[in-house]
Design a protein around this motif. Sequence first.
Motif: not given
Length: 395
Positions: A356-361, A49-64
């Motif tokens: 991602e292309l703009l960040c790489a440039i 039986v598992a408990k619900q925990i807070a979801a990890p904060e991850l940078p899933y949104q596009p990075q500018e």
Amino acid sequence: KPTTHLVNPEANSVNPVLVFFVPSSCVFVGEKSMAETLADDYGLSKISVAKQIAAPELPYQPQEPKAYRPAIGLIGCGGISAQHLNAYRHAGYRITALCDRKERKAIARRDEFYPEANVFTDYRDLLAVEEIEVVDVTTHPADRIQIIEAALLAGKHVLSQKPFVTDLTVGRRLVALAETQGRKLAVNQNARWAPHFSYIRQAIQAGLIGEVQSVSFTLHWDHNWIIGTEFEKIEHLILSDFGIHWFDLAACFFDKRTVRKVWATATRATGQQATPPMVAQAVIEFDGGLASLFFNANVIHGQEDRTVVAGTNGTITSRGPSLSEQTVTLFTAAGWAQPALTGTWFREGFHGAMAELLCAIEERRDPANNARDNLNSLELCYSAIERAANQYRDR
């Protein structure tokens, strides 16, 4: 009332077996039913039986990029270009020029999204504009090669629509040209930045589920909008133009592990109206794991898109009725979590590929969606198509 049946009554057996067939509603007084005698945790594995925990904060949104905001030109104002331009407008990108052989299409896109943009009917005229540093090429593959080549020779960075090429040799030549010119060449594998896939990708990279053991994609949806369009003419459309997203994701999730084997098949679904096979499946054997891709593009009711990525320390899943309606769940020893994700596949996906292309440039590095690595995804895709085509012809 129970009934009896003599098992194999004609056999020369000293002890024939008498079997009682009892209706499910019958109860014998003083005896426990079979269901009551079985352990409650009966199954293939012991599930704690598992408990619900807070979801990890991850940078899933596009990075500018921090400061880089170049002038961007878009070549090809067909149907999909609306999704590109909508995402770019939302991101605040500067689209200064639009090009299409049919001027009315370019004008329509300009009026809807970027009223100040210049309109061209010849891509070479757009490429001659010195201010434009980045070009988004959204045309069909047949027209794309010469445009990408001309853009690189003109000193532009390029984001190519997927699939990047239909010939891997041509793709390698374009990659070499980009490197010679010192320009970035990226591919619009926008699924990587769809919110649910982006979160899964970030969770894997963060080591939250350990080493990936298996990846399962199962898609049941209605793709019959292709009937009467140019897409219907593509023999293995589901594995190629559509499926390339999932081949790319499989390669991404397994993080460049060596591919050992590829198997695939495809068939026309009972009752389907579209020309190409609408049901297809592929299995990819990587070092230390398998990826399974199943597609049924002829589902009218009960549509579902499901992803399961299992690792040595956890599992992450995504499930929903469409590409943009997904619920992600992360399972680890600490418990389970469901992040509240925002955004949609098309808007954040197209935004992320360009970002991602703009960040790489700006950072002077290779973009994560660079064309050289994308050739690996294409090789998986085209290997699967070849195997599916051979089986389809042999029937």
